[in-house]
Design a protein around this motif. Structure first.
Motif, PDB file in Angstrom:
ATOM      1  N   UNK A 146       0.876  -1.167   0.000  1.00  0.00           N
ATOM      2  CA  UNK A 146       0.000   0.000   0.000  1.00  0.00           C
ATOM      3  C   UNK A 146       0.921   1.227   0.000  1.00  0.00           C
ATOM      4  N   UNK A 147       0.609   2.278  -0.801  1.00  0.00           N
ATOM      5  CA  UNK A 147       1.525   3.424  -0.872  1.00  0.00           C
ATOM      6  C   UNK A 147       1.882   4.014   0.489  1.00  0.00           C
ATOM      7  N   UNK A 148       0.937   3.988   1.429  1.00  0.00           N
ATOM      8  CA  UNK A 148       1.254   4.582   2.737  1.00  0.00           C
ATOM      9  C   UNK A 148       2.221   3.715   3.544  1.00  0.00           C
ATOM     10  N   UNK A 149       2.345   2.440   3.181  1.00  0.00           N
ATOM     11  CA  UNK A 149       3.283   1.572   3.885  1.00  0.00           C
ATOM     12  C   UNK A 149       4.646   1.541   3.221  1.00  0.00           C
ATOM     13  N   UNK A 150       4.680   1.767   1.916  1.00  0.00           N
ATOM     14  CA  UNK A 150       5.929   1.623   1.162  1.00  0.00           C
ATOM     15  C   UNK A 150       7.058   2.423   1.807  1.00  0.00           C
ATOM     16  N   UNK A 151       8.241   1.799   2.003  1.00  0.00           N
ATOM     17  CA  UNK A 151       9.346   2.511   2.656  1.00  0.00           C
ATOM     18  C   UNK A 151       9.802   3.715   1.856  1.00  0.00           C
ATOM     19  N   UNK A 152       9.850   3.581   0.536  1.00  0.00           N
ATOM     20  CA  UNK A 152      10.215   4.707  -0.335  1.00  0.00           C
ATOM     21  C   UNK A 152       8.996   4.998  -1.200  1.00  0.00           C
ATOM     22  N   UNK A 153       8.618   6.271  -1.270  1.00  0.00           N
ATOM     23  CA  UNK A 153       7.406   6.603  -2.028  1.00  0.00           C
ATOM     24  C   UNK A 153       7.722   6.863  -3.499  1.00  0.00           C
ATOM     25  N   UNK A 154       8.817   7.572  -3.740  1.00  0.00           N
ATOM     26  CA  UNK A 154       9.152   7.938  -5.116  1.00  0.00           C
ATOM     27  C   UNK A 154      10.663   7.794  -5.324  1.00  0.00           C
ATOM     28  N   UNK A 155      11.055   7.188  -6.459  1.00  0.00           N
ATOM     29  CA  UNK A 155      12.483   7.131  -6.814  1.00  0.00           C
ATOM     30  C   UNK A 155      12.700   8.044  -8.013  1.00  0.00           C
ATOM     31  N   UNK A 156      13.739   8.879  -7.929  1.00  0.00           N
ATOM     32  CA  UNK A 156      14.044   9.795  -9.035  1.00  0.00           C
ATOM     33  C   UNK A 156      15.231   9.218  -9.804  1.00  0.00           C
ATOM     34  N   UNK A 157      15.028   8.950 -11.073  1.00  0.00           N
ATOM     35  CA  UNK A 157      16.032   8.247 -11.860  1.00  0.00           C
ATOM     36  C   UNK A 157      16.385   9.059 -13.106  1.00  0.00           C
ATOM     37  N   UNK A 158      17.643   9.533 -13.219  1.00  0.00           N
ATOM     38  CA  UNK A 158      18.039  10.251 -14.438  1.00  0.00           C
ATOM     39  C   UNK A 158      18.331   9.239 -15.546  1.00  0.00           C
ATOM     40  N   UNK A 159      17.867   9.550 -16.750  1.00  0.00           N
ATOM     41  CA  UNK A 159      18.057   8.604 -17.851  1.00  0.00           C
ATOM     42  C   UNK A 159      19.500   8.640 -18.375  1.00  0.00           C
ATOM     43  N   UNK A 160      20.116   9.790 -18.258  1.00  0.00           N
ATOM     44  CA  UNK A 160      21.496   9.934 -18.745  1.00  0.00           C
ATOM     45  C   UNK A 160      22.340  10.579 -17.655  1.00  0.00           C
ATOM     46  N   UNK A 161      23.181   9.785 -17.009  1.00  0.00           N
ATOM     47  CA  UNK A 161      23.901  10.416 -15.896  1.00  0.00           C
ATOM     48  C   UNK A 161      25.115  11.210 -16.370  1.00  0.00           C
ATOM     49  N   UNK A 162      25.421  11.116 -17.679  1.00  0.00           N
ATOM     50  CA  UNK A 162      26.542  11.915 -18.204  1.00  0.00           C
ATOM     51  C   UNK A 162      26.140  13.363 -18.442  1.00  0.00           C
ATOM     52  N   UNK A 163      24.833  13.593 -18.551  1.00  0.00           N
ATOM     53  CA  UNK A 163      24.378  14.964 -18.823  1.00  0.00           C
ATOM     54  C   UNK A 163      24.142  15.689 -17.498  1.00  0.00           C
ATOM     55  N   UNK A 164      24.991  16.713 -17.246  1.00  0.00           N
ATOM     56  CA  UNK A 164      24.902  17.480 -16.001  1.00  0.00           C
ATOM     57  C   UNK A 164      23.518  18.046 -15.740  1.00  0.00           C
TER      58      UNK A 164
END
Ligand code: ATP
Length: 486
Positions: free
Chosen positions: A366-384
């Motif tokens: 359940x979203x209220x139980x989830x330890x992490x609610x949102x993960x932010x993921x960059x598609x290209x880590x080479x681009x500053x």
């Protein structure tokens, strides 16, 4: 269960205590994700039962109490389990649970071959049932002896009988001894309840099954005081409220994700009732080890308040204004284990499925139980600029929720990792978000949100993220949100 134990360790939910020293039997440490999950369970329980109800208040009593508390409560004399010993291997078992584990059998019908037979079943070759030690299969078991489960300790520097006390085996007694303090200071009228979350300790004879039975655990307990002379809907108040609490407790576990088919109610038989109880019903959950107690809901009558009044010499009663008389309230006790609740939520959330020919492990928390609610993921880590934007989004959302940033793998892998720990939403930042001046492409200021359960994705303006997650994480459906961002 092995799958859950290994996932818990690998992904930072639960570790064996003192592992580098070889571990301490049946003690577990909650890791970074485990502690979030545990806090969420406690926070929701506190919010739903203490903060949102007008008839409830909270308490945090100390673990060490006056030793007479445990004499009065009956724990010194009665808080025992029947223990049997194997005369051969010296292992000890709880007599009433000894047939709940698989048993070792040397079968005479097959020239003494060794078999491990499922719990409670007879040998399929000779038809015999277990009579000897279930572990070594050789020794006889002693008749049961009563073993007190309380941990003894000493208060102060001198280890003498006068300074001996106990680590509390339940949080309840802290509530009973404070009944009058709370009723007076908070001007409470019956019926009302006091809730408490805290550690309890029991020197269990046979702890085990991961966090199901440990010697140190946490409880979420309510003592709900009612006037036994009142009638509600034609029933004595204690019986009415007992039913209400059973229904409320079942509904609570279902609201946060336990499936109805994995929950059932079990009434205690008369000979099984604790010394203080008029009626007890257990909510059982279908754990990986089989149906077992998740929580108990007992009618403790006026036993505890009367005992403490007698032993302390202080009146613990309530003045019934209507009837102009003093009455000792009856108490209904919904008592749940935090760790058992966590194990149930973990087991119920765990799913393996096949996605495009690959195995996907997902914790459908359940979203209220989830330890992490949102993960932010960059598609290209080479681009500053992509990385910078992703960090900025993390910082904004982290003001409200537990959010992580991860750029240590390719996107498919990152999604799988978040699925495996139950993160309901991922946000990806890509080149389109920030634009590409070399190619003359302008920024669209949008990011992609991916839903864990459906794996669907929508593109949302960065500015809209806080409002969208407020909606999604407080009960809004993915379908409704997705339809706003076609
Ligand atoms: P059991 O029959 O499993 O020993 P109990 O009936 O003694 O449990 P209660 O005294 O009713 O348990 O305690 C209330 C709740 O506390 C239980 O439903 C359970 O969730 C939790 N609990 C009790 N003992 C333990 C333990 N050793 N480890 C983890 N949780 C426990």
């Amino acid at each position: 269960m092995d799958t859950l134990v290994s996932l818990s360790k690998r992904r930072g939910f639960i570790f064996q205590s003192s592992e580098i020293y070889g571990g301490t039997g049946s003690c577990w440490d909650y890791g970074p994700l485990g502690v979030e999950l545990k806090q969420n369970i406690k926070r929701l329980w506190w919010r739903d039962y203490i903060q949102r109800r007008p008839d409830m208040v909270g308490l945090d009593a100390s673990i060490l109490m006056h030793p007479t508390v445990w004499k009065a409560s009956g724990h010194v004399d009665n808080f025992t389990d029947p223990m049997v010993d194997c005369l051969e291997c010296r292992r000890r078992f709880r007599a009433d649970k000894v047939d709940e584990t698989p048993w070792v059998h040397y079968c005479a019908a097959t020239k003494g071959n060794k078999f491990t037979i499922p719990s409670g079943e007879p040998c399929s070759h000779c038809g015999e049932r277990r009579t000897l030690c279930p572990e070594c299969g050789k020794g006889s078991l002693t008749p049961p002896r009563q073993f007190n489960l309380m941990f003894k300790t000493f208060m102060g520097p001198v280890e003498e009988d006068a300074s001996q006390t106990y680590l509390r085996p339940e949080t309840a007694q802290g509530i009973f001894v404070n009944f009058d303090n709370v009723a007076q200071s908070m001007r409470r009228k019956l019926p009302f309840g006091i809730g408490q979350i805290g550690k309890a300790f029991r020197n269990e004879i046979t702890p085990g099954n991961f966090i199901f039975r440990t010697r140190e655990f946490e409880q979420m307990e309510i003592e709900y005081f009612v006037n036994p002379r009142d009638t509600v809907e034609g029933k004595p108040a204690d019986e009415y409220w007992h039913e209400r609490w059973i229904a409320d407790s079942l509904a609570w576990f279902q609201r946060y994700g336990l499936r109805a088919e994995n929950l059932r109610l079990r009434e205690h038989e008369k000979d099984e009732l604790a010394h203080y109880a008029k009626r007890t019903a257990d909510i059982e959950y279908r754990f990986p080890i089989g149906w077992s107690e998740l929580m108990g809901i007992a009618n403790r009558t006026d036993f505890d308040l009367k005992q403490h009044a007698q032993f302390s010499g202080k009146a613990l009663s309530y003045f019934d204004e209507e009837r102009k008389e003093h009455v000792v309230p009856y108490v209904i006790e919904p008592s749940a284990g935090v760790d058992r609740a966590l194990l149930a939520f973990l087991a119920d959330a765990y799913q393996e499925e096949e996605v495009r020919g690959e195995k996907r492990v997902v914790l459908r928390f359940h979203p209220e139980l989830a330890p992490v609610k949102v993960a932010i993921l960059p598609l290209l880590k080479k681009r500053d600029d992509v990385v910078r934007t992703a960090h900025a989004i993390r910082d904004t959302l982290a003001k409200h929720w537990t959010v992580v940033y991860d750029d240590t793998a390719a996107i498919g892998r990152l999604y799988r990792r978040q699925d495996e720990v139950g993160t309901p939403y991922c946000v990806t930042v890509d080149v389109q978000t920030v634009g590409d001046t070399d190619k003359g492409e302008s920024a669209d200021g949008k990011v992609t949100i991916r839903d864990r359960d459906s794996m669907e994705q929508v593109r949302v303006p960065i500015d809209a993220l806080p409002a969208v997650f407020l909606d999604l994480l407080s009960g809004g459906s993915w379908a409704a949100v997705a339809s706003r961002f076609p």
